[in-house]
Design a protein around this motif. Sequence first.
Motif, short mmCIF file in Angstrom:
data_model
loop_
_atom_site.label_atom_id
_atom_site.label_comp_id
_atom_site.label_asym_id
_atom_site.label_seq_id
_atom_site.Cartn_x
_atom_site.Cartn_y
_atom_site.Cartn_z
N ILE A 1 -9.71 -2.83 -6.13
CA ILE A 1 -10.35 -4.14 -5.97
C ILE A 1 -10.29 -4.49 -4.48
O ILE A 1 -9.22 -4.68 -3.92
CB ILE A 1 -9.67 -5.20 -6.84
CG1 ILE A 1 -9.86 -4.77 -8.31
CG2 ILE A 1 -10.25 -6.59 -6.59
CD1 ILE A 1 -9.25 -5.67 -9.34
N GLN A 2 -11.46 -4.50 -3.84
CA GLN A 2 -11.55 -4.62 -2.39
C GLN A 2 -11.67 -6.08 -1.99
O GLN A 2 -12.52 -6.81 -2.49
CB GLN A 2 -12.78 -3.84 -1.87
CG GLN A 2 -12.77 -2.36 -2.19
CD GLN A 2 -11.70 -1.59 -1.39
OE1 GLN A 2 -11.15 -2.11 -0.43
NE2 GLN A 2 -11.41 -0.37 -1.81
N LEU A 3 -10.81 -6.50 -1.05
CA LEU A 3 -10.90 -7.87 -0.54
C LEU A 3 -12.25 -8.10 0.13
O LEU A 3 -12.83 -9.17 0.03
CB LEU A 3 -9.75 -8.13 0.45
CG LEU A 3 -9.65 -9.55 1.01
CD1 LEU A 3 -9.44 -10.57 -0.11
CD2 LEU A 3 -8.54 -9.66 2.04
N PRO B 1 -13.66 -3.29 -9.56
CA PRO B 1 -13.19 -2.26 -8.63
C PRO B 1 -14.35 -1.67 -7.83
O PRO B 1 -15.42 -1.41 -8.37
CB PRO B 1 -12.57 -1.21 -9.56
CG PRO B 1 -12.23 -1.96 -10.80
CD PRO B 1 -13.27 -3.03 -10.94
N GLY B 2 -14.15 -1.51 -6.54
CA GLY B 2 -15.19 -0.96 -5.67
C GLY B 2 -14.77 0.41 -5.15
O GLY B 2 -14.29 1.24 -5.91
N GLY C 1 0.82 -1.22 0.00
CA GLY C 1 0.00 0.00 0.00
C GLY C 1 0.85 1.26 0.00
O GLY C 1 2.05 1.21 0.26
N LEU C 2 0.24 2.38 -0.26
CA LEU C 2 0.98 3.64 -0.36
C LEU C 2 1.13 4.35 0.99
O LEU C 2 1.94 5.26 1.14
CB LEU C 2 0.29 4.58 -1.36
CG LEU C 2 0.23 4.05 -2.80
CD1 LEU C 2 -0.53 5.02 -3.68
CD2 LEU C 2 1.62 3.80 -3.36
N LYS D 1 2.27 -4.93 -9.13
CA LYS D 1 2.84 -3.94 -10.05
C LYS D 1 2.08 -2.63 -10.08
O LYS D 1 2.63 -1.58 -10.40
CB LYS D 1 2.99 -4.55 -11.44
CG LYS D 1 3.97 -5.72 -11.43
CD LYS D 1 4.36 -6.17 -12.80
CE LYS D 1 5.28 -7.38 -12.75
NZ LYS D 1 4.61 -8.63 -12.34
N GLU D 2 0.79 -2.71 -9.75
CA GLU D 2 0.02 -1.46 -9.63
C GLU D 2 -0.74 -1.53 -8.30
O GLU D 2 -1.22 -2.60 -7.93
CB GLU D 2 -0.99 -1.35 -10.77
CG GLU D 2 -0.35 -1.07 -12.12
CD GLU D 2 -1.40 -1.14 -13.21
OE1 GLU D 2 -1.95 -0.10 -13.59
OE2 GLU D 2 -1.67 -2.27 -13.65
N THR D 3 -0.84 -0.40 -7.63
CA THR D 3 -1.50 -0.39 -6.31
C THR D 3 -3.00 -0.31 -6.52
O THR D 3 -3.59 0.75 -6.49
CB THR D 3 -0.98 0.80 -5.48
OG1 THR D 3 0.44 0.84 -5.62
CG2 THR D 3 -1.31 0.65 -4.02
N LYS D 4 -3.60 -1.48 -6.75
CA LYS D 4 -5.02 -1.51 -7.11
C LYS D 4 -5.90 -2.07 -6.00
O LYS D 4 -6.97 -2.58 -6.26
CB LYS D 4 -5.21 -2.35 -8.37
CG LYS D 4 -4.74 -1.65 -9.64
CD LYS D 4 -5.14 -2.50 -10.81
CE LYS D 4 -4.88 -1.83 -12.13
NZ LYS D 4 -5.09 -2.80 -13.22
N GLY D 5 -5.41 -2.05 -4.77
CA GLY D 5 -6.26 -2.47 -3.65
C GLY D 5 -5.83 -3.78 -3.03
O GLY D 5 -5.06 -4.56 -3.60
#
Length: 290
Positions: free
Chosen positions: A228-230, A222-223, A12-13, A104-108
């Motif tokens: 993309i939320q676990l 994506p939410g 995460g960021l 590779k991308e911070t997508k959740g």
Amino acid sequence: MKVTKAVIPAAGLGTRVLPATKSMPKEMLTIVDKPAIQYIVEEAVNAGITDILIITNRGKGIIEDHFDRSPELEERLLASGKTDVYEQVVSISKLANIYFVRQKETKGLGHAVNCAKSFVGNEPFAVLYGDDVIIGDDPACGQLVRAYEKYGKAVVGIKAVPEDAISKYSSLKVDLLEGNTYSCTDMVEKPKTKEEVLSLYSILGRCVLTPDIFDILAETKPGAGGEIQLTDAMRRLAQTVGMIGVDFTGKRYDMGDKLGILQATVEIALQNPVLGTDFRAYLKELAKTL
Ligand code: UTP
């Protein structure tokens, strides 16, 4: 089936902890004398986990260095007779088989967990959120693993959160099974109204998932926040096959939050066998001036 694998998402960021986390991963922020992620790895190992995948991304290389050998440092420590510290430093690299993969991308968080698909294969696995440190005599991860072994379903670590805070968390529909163990058949992420609140129980920091989560994640759109939320995938799991919730024992510290970091530092320092007594005396003196 025994749970021997764990995944620690640490990609995460950390925007809530800026500027500290501009170049330093929040998972590497120190609590007394160890980075947060070491406490988490130790918890997993104490719960019987042997193989750990840490999900990282760009700029998180120091996490890998921390769990690696450090020959120059080790030589120096040995040469100067600091065998205690030497042992400590070497033991970190031997805690478990630790693997790394980059998101590779911070997508959740859901996207991060999906990066563990080939590591996990067809086995149940624990997930320990990289910014949630839980301190307790009985490792929280182990409490969830035991529930998985008993009920054979995905297990989530749960805690009751204050009523005025539930809108920031997930709210679970739970029914008591025994002791601190519940069945969970539905959930609402960040309930907006009182009517939407199913209970004050929320998922916090730990879960044991079954590999069918990957089929669900593959279809999860994506939410919130475009990520993309676990929790979206977990809701599907709860509604279809059901999940188990364990109100785990142990104190949780949110290392993704500035106040959480301060609380962790103070409380864990008080328990420290070497520093605890002096630190307590210092705090007592300081408290008189507040
Ligand atoms: P958080 O949502 O708390 O982390 O995710 P974040 O995105 O770093 O937080 P802020 O809001 O920007 O401060 C919980 C865990 O999931 C990991 C994080 O590193 C953290 O340990 N995570 C989150 C990933 O690995 N990848 C992601 O895309 C998002």
